[in-house]
Design an enzyme around this catalytic site. Structure first.
Site, PDB file in Angstrom:
ATOM      1  N   ASP A 124       0.748  -1.169   0.190  1.00  0.00           N
ATOM      2  CA  ASP A 124      -0.459  -0.191  -0.026  1.00  0.00           C
ATOM      3  C   ASP A 124       0.547   1.176  -0.196  1.00  0.00           C
ATOM      4  OD1 ASP A 124      -2.025  -2.248   0.263  1.00  0.00           O
ATOM      5  OD2 ASP A 124      -2.583  -0.751   2.401  1.00  0.00           O
ATOM      6  N   HIS A 133       3.707  -2.334   2.885  1.00  0.00           N
ATOM      7  CA  HIS A 133       4.042  -1.240   2.571  1.00  0.00           C
ATOM      8  C   HIS A 133       5.024  -0.497   2.276  1.00  0.00           C
ATOM      9  CE1 HIS A 133       0.518  -1.190   5.454  1.00  0.00           C
ATOM     10  NE2 HIS A 133       0.013  -0.191   5.108  1.00  0.00           N
TER      11      HIS A 133
HETATM   12 ZN   LIG Z   1      -2.364   2.979   2.866  1.00  0.00          ZN
END
Ligand SMILES: [Zn+2]
Length: 240
Positions: free
Chosen positions: A53, A196
């Site tokens: 992400d 991430h």
């Molecule tokens: Zn996020």
């Protein structure tokens, strides 16, 4: 005619903070009350979906090299603003065979926001990602995993399927050894792992823990017999 959906939403909205049920609906990965989402793929294969992400970021190319070294493809939940800022990197993610998905335009917390705001965040990200990469996403993940009223309709209008996670790595706050244990502990058929390659819209984020985690866990998972699928693949029960 009485709009019972809106009446429910205004009543439920008034109860925010007092309602454990609403907190579940907003945050729990398995909840589809505010917007439909999946949090696990098909369990019939030894497959795991790696998802990243908040990219693209300046740190994403190194991650792409690590994934390529293991022959692994993943799904990247991209912010539209980051794709506009780093279009070459966004294109590189797509060009190397990864799936591109929508993670809003500017990474806001959707909690308490208007329906129009939520729709615009999703729509602007769709447009930015498509104009930069040529790919129109089919999957959406809410920032912080927080869903809110209006998200269901925004996803429907944009034909986006919500995707949460089986295990979230906490790679932005924990040291690598702890993240590695957590990710390995979450390995199971159909697992959707959330890591991430960015930090919201922050330029040049430090993702060393993420990189160290990926380098450590991919060979271990492969030794255990797992292979890696994109979100669209892992959601398909009959993929051979
Ligand atoms: Zn996020």
């Amino acid at each position: 005619m009485m709009d019972w959906g809106r009446l429910f939403e205004s009543v439920a909205g008034a109860a925010v903070g007092a309602s454990a049920g609403l907190a579940y609906a907003v945050r729990y990965p398995g909840s589809s009350l505010l917007a439909p989402s999946v949090h696990r793929g098909a369990t019939t294969r030894k497959a795991i979906a790696l998802t990243f992400d908040d990219g693209p970021s300046e740190s994403t190319p190194e991650l792409l090299d690590v994934l390529a070294a293991f022959g692994a493809t993943a799904t990247f939940f991209v912010c539209g603003a980051n794709a506009r800022r780093l279009p070459e990197i966004a294109r590189a993610v797509a060009a190397r065979g990864h799936e591109i998905a929508n993670h809003t335009d500017t990474h806001p917390m959707l909690y308490g926001k208007s329906r129009e705001f939520i729709y615009q965040e999703l729509a602007q990200a769709q447009n930015a990602i498509e104009s930069v990469t040529g790919v129109r996403p089919k999957y959406f993940r809410a920032p912080y995993g927080v869903r809110w009223f209006g998200l269901r309709q925004a996803q429907e209008r944009l034909d986006l399927k919500g995707v949460m996670w089986t295990t979230i790595a906490l790679d932005w706050k924990w040291p690598a050894d702890r993240v590695i244990r957590r990710v390995l502990g979450g390995a199971k058929n159909g697992a959707i792992l959330c890591l991430h390659d960015g930090r919201a819209l922050t330029p040049k984020p430090d993702i060393r823990v993420t990189l160290e985690t990926v380098r450590a866990v991919l060979p271990k998972l492969m030794e255990q017999g797992f292979h890696f699928e994109k979100v669209s693949e892992i959601l398909c029960p009959t993929k051979s």
